[in-house]
Scaffold this motif. Structure first.
Motif, PDB file in Angstrom:
ATOM      1  N   ILE A   1      81.029  51.970 -20.756  1.00  0.00           N
ATOM      2  CA  ILE A   1      79.968  52.731 -21.441  1.00  0.00           C
ATOM      3  C   ILE A   1      78.827  51.814 -21.855  1.00  0.00           C
ATOM      4  CG2 ILE A   1      79.434  53.972 -23.592  1.00  0.00           C
ATOM      5  CD1 ILE A   1      82.203  55.284 -23.369  1.00  0.00           C
ATOM      6  N   ASN A   2      79.188  50.572 -22.247  1.00  0.00           N
ATOM      7  CA  ASN A   2      78.175  49.612 -22.702  1.00  0.00           C
ATOM      8  C   ASN A   2      77.696  48.676 -21.591  1.00  0.00           C
ATOM      9  OD1 ASN A   2      77.906  49.827 -25.847  1.00  0.00           O
ATOM     10  ND2 ASN A   2      80.096  50.039 -25.429  1.00  0.00           N
ATOM     11  N   ASP A   3      77.996  49.037 -20.336  1.00  0.00           N
ATOM     12  CA  ASP A   3      77.555  48.261 -19.169  1.00  0.00           C
ATOM     13  C   ASP A   3      78.027  46.808 -19.240  1.00  0.00           C
ATOM     14  OD1 ASP A   3      76.157  50.467 -18.060  1.00  0.00           O
ATOM     15  OD2 ASP A   3      74.458  50.055 -19.385  1.00  0.00           O
ATOM     16  N   GLY A   4      79.238  46.602 -19.742  1.00  0.00           N
ATOM     17  CA  GLY A   4      79.759  45.249 -19.860  1.00  0.00           C
ATOM     18  C   GLY A   4      80.735  44.865 -18.778  1.00  0.00           C
ATOM     19  N   GLU A   5      80.977  45.766 -17.811  1.00  0.00           N
ATOM     20  CA  GLU A   5      81.960  45.464 -16.770  1.00  0.00           C
ATOM     21  C   GLU A   5      81.422  44.413 -15.793  1.00  0.00           C
ATOM     22  OE1 GLU A   5      79.946  49.256 -15.074  1.00  0.00           O
ATOM     23  OE2 GLU A   5      80.093  48.134 -16.958  1.00  0.00           O
TER      24      GLU A   5
ATOM     25  N   ILE B   1      86.407  48.560 -32.146  1.00  0.00           N
ATOM     26  CA  ILE B   1      86.183  48.395 -30.706  1.00  0.00           C
ATOM     27  C   ILE B   1      84.849  47.698 -30.450  1.00  0.00           C
ATOM     28  CG2 ILE B   1      85.684  49.696 -28.590  1.00  0.00           C
ATOM     29  CD1 ILE B   1      87.881  51.626 -29.393  1.00  0.00           C
ATOM     30  N   GLY B   2      83.826  48.081 -31.188  1.00  0.00           N
ATOM     31  CA  GLY B   2      82.525  47.445 -31.026  1.00  0.00           C
ATOM     32  C   GLY B   2      82.566  45.963 -31.352  1.00  0.00           C
ATOM     33  N   LYS B   3      83.315  45.577 -32.362  1.00  0.00           N
ATOM     34  CA  LYS B   3      83.407  44.171 -32.742  1.00  0.00           C
ATOM     35  C   LYS B   3      84.101  43.358 -31.660  1.00  0.00           C
ATOM     36  CE  LYS B   3      82.870  40.720 -35.599  1.00  0.00           C
ATOM     37  NZ  LYS B   3      81.513  40.196 -35.938  1.00  0.00           N
ATOM     38  N   VAL B   4      85.173  43.908 -31.063  1.00  0.00           N
ATOM     39  CA  VAL B   4      85.852  43.202 -29.974  1.00  0.00           C
ATOM     40  C   VAL B   4      84.897  42.986 -28.807  1.00  0.00           C
ATOM     41  CG1 VAL B   4      87.680  43.360 -28.232  1.00  0.00           C
ATOM     42  CG2 VAL B   4      88.159  44.019 -30.597  1.00  0.00           C
ATOM     43  N   LEU B   5      84.172  44.042 -28.429  1.00  0.00           N
ATOM     44  CA  LEU B   5      83.267  43.921 -27.288  1.00  0.00           C
ATOM     45  C   LEU B   5      82.115  42.958 -27.591  1.00  0.00           C
ATOM     46  CD1 LEU B   5      83.067  47.592 -25.951  1.00  0.00           C
ATOM     47  CD2 LEU B   5      84.741  45.799 -25.486  1.00  0.00           C
ATOM     48  N   GLU B   6      81.676  42.937 -28.816  1.00  0.00           N
ATOM     49  CA  GLU B   6      80.620  41.993 -29.210  1.00  0.00           C
ATOM     50  C   GLU B   6      81.100  40.547 -29.064  1.00  0.00           C
ATOM     51  OE1 GLU B   6      78.788  40.359 -33.396  1.00  0.00           O
ATOM     52  OE2 GLU B   6      79.294  42.491 -33.282  1.00  0.00           O
ATOM     53  N   LEU B   7      82.343  40.271 -29.488  1.00  0.00           N
ATOM     54  CA  LEU B   7      82.865  38.899 -29.457  1.00  0.00           C
ATOM     55  C   LEU B   7      83.150  38.426 -28.041  1.00  0.00           C
ATOM     56  CD1 LEU B   7      85.251  39.081 -32.546  1.00  0.00           C
ATOM     57  CD2 LEU B   7      83.199  37.649 -32.348  1.00  0.00           C
TER      58      LEU B   7
ATOM     59  N   SER C   1      81.733  39.581 -25.184  1.00  0.00           N
ATOM     60  CA  SER C   1      80.609  39.752 -24.268  1.00  0.00           C
ATOM     61  C   SER C   1      80.059  38.407 -23.787  1.00  0.00           C
ATOM     62  CB  SER C   1      79.490  40.549 -24.948  1.00  0.00           C
ATOM     63  OG  SER C   1      78.382  40.688 -24.085  1.00  0.00           O
ATOM     64  N   GLY C   2      80.098  38.213 -22.474  1.00  0.00           N
ATOM     65  CA  GLY C   2      79.551  36.999 -21.868  1.00  0.00           C
ATOM     66  C   GLY C   2      80.324  35.737 -22.168  1.00  0.00           C
ATOM     67  N   SER C   3      81.523  35.849 -22.734  1.00  0.00           N
ATOM     68  CA  SER C   3      82.289  34.666 -23.148  1.00  0.00           C
ATOM     69  C   SER C   3      83.537  34.483 -22.288  1.00  0.00           C
ATOM     70  CB  SER C   3      82.717  34.798 -24.616  1.00  0.00           C
ATOM     71  OG  SER C   3      81.586  34.895 -25.457  1.00  0.00           O
ATOM     72  N   LYS C   4      83.913  33.237 -22.096  1.00  0.00           N
ATOM     73  CA  LYS C   4      85.203  32.930 -21.457  1.00  0.00           C
ATOM     74  C   LYS C   4      86.307  33.362 -22.426  1.00  0.00           C
ATOM     75  CE  LYS C   4      83.534  28.906 -18.881  1.00  0.00           C
ATOM     76  NZ  LYS C   4      83.692  27.427 -18.678  1.00  0.00           N
ATOM     77  N   THR C   5      87.162  34.257 -21.951  1.00  0.00           N
ATOM     78  CA  THR C   5      88.144  34.882 -22.844  1.00  0.00           C
ATOM     79  C   THR C   5      89.547  34.832 -22.256  1.00  0.00           C
ATOM     80  OG1 THR C   5      86.452  36.418 -23.683  1.00  0.00           O
ATOM     81  CG2 THR C   5      88.756  37.030 -24.034  1.00  0.00           C
ATOM     82  N   VAL C   6      90.511  34.491 -23.094  1.00  0.00           N
ATOM     83  CA  VAL C   6      91.915  34.620 -22.708  1.00  0.00           C
ATOM     84  C   VAL C   6      92.587  35.602 -23.660  1.00  0.00           C
ATOM     85  CG1 VAL C   6      92.085  32.304 -21.716  1.00  0.00           C
ATOM     86  CG2 VAL C   6      92.706  32.668 -24.112  1.00  0.00           C
TER      87      VAL C   6
ATOM     88  N   VAL D   1      88.518  44.638 -15.959  1.00  0.00           N
ATOM     89  CA  VAL D   1      87.183  45.238 -16.127  1.00  0.00           C
ATOM     90  C   VAL D   1      86.185  44.181 -16.582  1.00  0.00           C
ATOM     91  CG1 VAL D   1      85.837  46.906 -17.462  1.00  0.00           C
ATOM     92  CG2 VAL D   1      88.067  47.558 -16.555  1.00  0.00           C
ATOM     93  N   LEU D   2      86.663  43.247 -17.427  1.00  0.00           N
ATOM     94  CA  LEU D   2      85.806  42.152 -17.884  1.00  0.00           C
ATOM     95  C   LEU D   2      85.708  41.021 -16.863  1.00  0.00           C
ATOM     96  CD1 LEU D   2      86.996  41.888 -21.600  1.00  0.00           C
ATOM     97  CD2 LEU D   2      84.764  42.722 -20.812  1.00  0.00           C
ATOM     98  N   GLY D   3      86.537  41.079 -15.805  1.00  0.00           N
ATOM     99  CA  GLY D   3      86.516  40.031 -14.774  1.00  0.00           C
ATOM    100  C   GLY D   3      87.139  38.733 -15.228  1.00  0.00           C
ATOM    101  N   LEU D   4      88.260  38.802 -15.964  1.00  0.00           N
ATOM    102  CA  LEU D   4      88.841  37.604 -16.577  1.00  0.00           C
ATOM    103  C   LEU D   4      89.870  36.884 -15.698  1.00  0.00           C
ATOM    104  CD1 LEU D   4      89.391  38.813 -20.275  1.00  0.00           C
ATOM    105  CD2 LEU D   4      87.405  37.650 -19.269  1.00  0.00           C
ATOM    106  N   PHE D   5      90.152  37.383 -14.515  1.00  0.00           N
ATOM    107  CA  PHE D   5      91.145  36.741 -13.660  1.00  0.00           C
ATOM    108  C   PHE D   5      90.498  35.793 -12.653  1.00  0.00           C
ATOM    109  CE2 PHE D   5      93.476  40.633 -14.910  1.00  0.00           C
ATOM    110  CZ  PHE D   5      94.621  40.034 -15.433  1.00  0.00           C
TER     111      PHE D   5
END
Length: 580
Positions: free
Chosen positions: A205-209, A247-253, A255-260, A286-290
């Protein structure tokens, strides 16, 4: 002998490298994970007295007599009426030699899991394999999501590696890790599946995929997104006690970050446990983390991936979670405590007592050793040779014999005796250890399994298509909303049913029970009497009892998960009643 290298024998994520120096265990300063520190269990390892004397039907006997009785008992049974029930929580590879012997004589072994099988089944459906998240990627991450894992208790050696990173914790308990997080979602237990699906939906929804990743490395994404759209946002958020702001706070943190994402086994202790891990994996996809540096999802990885195990043979099996001991003439329990750890403990005890001959082969006294006809002590990890892998790292560590054996008999030596009696060919212990060691290579970070990539899935997924496969359906059942959620998590002082077990039920003080009061905790399956301890870090709708507490699994049903053939511990809700 002094200053000898070995590795921790315990069942946890951290396969620690240790130094035995003049009778003391110390953490290896040069190992990237251990960094000179040992957990409380190993720091107090010598404080727990092992079994030293074999016994048969309550009477002490010699080790030689115990081995003779075992041989005669096996020979007196039809092979198909023998059950070998081995614990799989210790990743010392030589312990599997018993599987080889019992398979060779035609006995029945166990399949499935008491721990993580449901979650792994979900991972396999999406990724095709369950690769370990390498420590290097956790170090390089910018954001860490700890989802249902209490790092201070189960994974303390990771703490230095997440320091200074953005930290998100998703857990119904305010753990020490959660208290230090940038954001903590204290959702209701059993709500992880819906939270993961909603997170994926709101990423889109927030175009973060990650569109490139989705197009090049996944399949069935559109069907998955349509699945997320079937969820009624407002009612589901209310039911799992999560807000849009969470949910918004998780997506904010992220967004654009290397995440595990570090996932614990508690999230999948339900019949639909496979779907929970698939949904968390889907959020990561969806975030492309693999397949990227500083990214990934860490669960209990496949500890033997890339290692050929010569002890694995074709054999008949029964599910580990629901094994009926009464169906067998001889039950051989190795390194396990099924009378405490299996679901529906009262039923398990009844069936165990109905087997003609029961054998316990292990290090410590427990409910199973107390009930067994024949008790044979093994020896501790310093007194035998082995090599271990890990489900939390790619390390492969040798465990040479360091001290002389004072009592007990090691797994290889016992099976060598049995193989000799039954004319079964067996290589030398050293040959097997060198075989396992041949799958290792030396790196700057230590000895690791050589076939594994530092970045998991960098070369693609192990599904038939080579792509990540999104889920397109799931099964889910809500339980009685008038009762309390049962949480059975690890304790800092015990490890499953080993070491210092308490007898407490932890409750929020606002539930109205007095600290120190004895209460009955009751489910549809059974009950257990425990002492109340207050814990304000719990939700008011939760009951926490540590895994391994005497009688805790009186409360759990003998179900297995929809997928993965795994025990289900948190399916039934409970009531707390004052003792009459």
């Amino acid at each position: 002998m002094s200053n000898k290298m070995s590795a921790c024998p315990l069942d946890c994520y951290d396969a620690c490298s240790i130094v035995y120096d003049n009778g003391m265990l110390q953490g290896n300063l040069e190992h990237e994970l251990t960094q000179g520190f040992l957990c409380p269990h190993l720091n107090h390892y010598s404080a727990y007295a092992p079994i030293t004397t074999p016994r048969y039907r309550g009477k002490s006997i010699s080790l030689e007599s115990a081995v003779t009785i075992l041989k005669e008992s096996i020979k007196a049974c039809e092979a198909s009426k023998i059950l070998h029930y081995r614990g799989h929580g210790n990743f010392a590879l030589m312990q599997g030699v018993s599987d080889y012997f019992f398979s060779k004589i035609g006995a029945t072994l166990t399949s499935g899991s008491l721990c993580d099988g449901a979650g792994e089944a979900g991972i396999l459906e999406g990724r095709g394999s369950n690769k370990v998240l390498d420590l290097e990627q956790i170090k390089k991450a910018e954001v860490v999501i700890v989802w249902g894992r209490n790092l201070h208790v189960t994974n303390s050696h990771l703490l230095p590696h997440i320091k200074g990173k953005k930290l998100i914790v998703i857990d119904p308990v305010v753990t020490k890790t959660a208290a230090q997080a940038d954001h903590h979602i204290q959702l209701k237990p059993h709500g992880d599946l819906f939270l993961a699906l909603l997170l994926s939906r709101f990423v889109v929804i927030n175009d973060g995929e990650d569109i490139d990743f989705l197009e090049q490395h996944t399949e069935a994404f559109q069907e998955f997104y349509e699945l997320t759209q079937t969820i009624r946002i407002k009612s589901v958020l209310e039911s799992i006690d999560v807000t849009l702001g969470d949910i918004g706070k998780v997506l904010e943190l992220v967004s654009g970050s290397k995440t595990v994402i570090l996932v614990g086994v508690g999230v999948q202790k339900h019949r639909e446990g496979a779907a929970v891990l698939r949904a968390i994996d889907a959020f990561a996809a969806v975030l492309g983390l693999f397949g990227k540096e500083g990214c990934g999802v860490g669960y209990l990885g496949a500890s033997q991936e890339g290692i050929e195990n010569p002890f694995v043979q074709r054999c008949n099996t029964v599910p580990k979670a629901t094994a009926d001991f009464s169906a067998f003439d001889l039950v051989f329990v190795q390194g396990a405590n099924p009378l405490n750890q299996m679901p529906a403990s009262e039923w398990v005890k009844e069936r165990f007592a109905q087997a003609k001959t029961t054998v316990y082969y292990g290090l410590y006294e427990n409910e199973t050793s107390e009930a067994a006809d024949l008790v044979i002590p093994t020896c501790n990890f310093l007194q035998k040779s082995d090599i271990r892998s890990s489900y939390g790292s790619n390390h492969l560590l040798r465990m040479p014999q360091i001290v002389e054996r004072s009592s007990g008999i090691g797994e290889y030596d016992l099976m060598a005796e049995l193989c000799n009696s039954f004319d079964i060919a067996l290589h030398s212990e050293q040959e097997y250890i060198e075989h396992f060691a041949s799958f290792a290579e030396e790196k700057a970070t230590g000895t690791t399994v050589k076939s594994r990539n530092t970045i998991a899935y960098k070369e693609g997924f192990d599904t038939d298509s080579g792509h990540f496969v999104f889920m397109d359906e799931f099964e889910f059942e809500y339980t009685d909303n008038t009762k309390l959620f049962l949480i059975t998590c690890k304790s800092a002082k015990s490890l499953n049913s080993q070491f210092q077990r308490d007898r407490y039920v932890y409750l929020h003080p606002d539930l109205g029970f007095s600290e120190g009061e004895e209460v009955d905790v009751v489910s549809e399956v059974g009950r257990v009497r425990l002492v109340v301890k207050h814990n304000r870090n719990l939700r008011e709708d939760c009951v926490l009892i540590h895994s391994g507490v005497h009688g805790v699994n009186n409360l759990t049903p003998s179900y297995v998960s929809y997928e993965g053939n795994s025990a289900v511990y948190q399916e039934k809700k409970v009531e707390v009643k004052r003792c009459k």
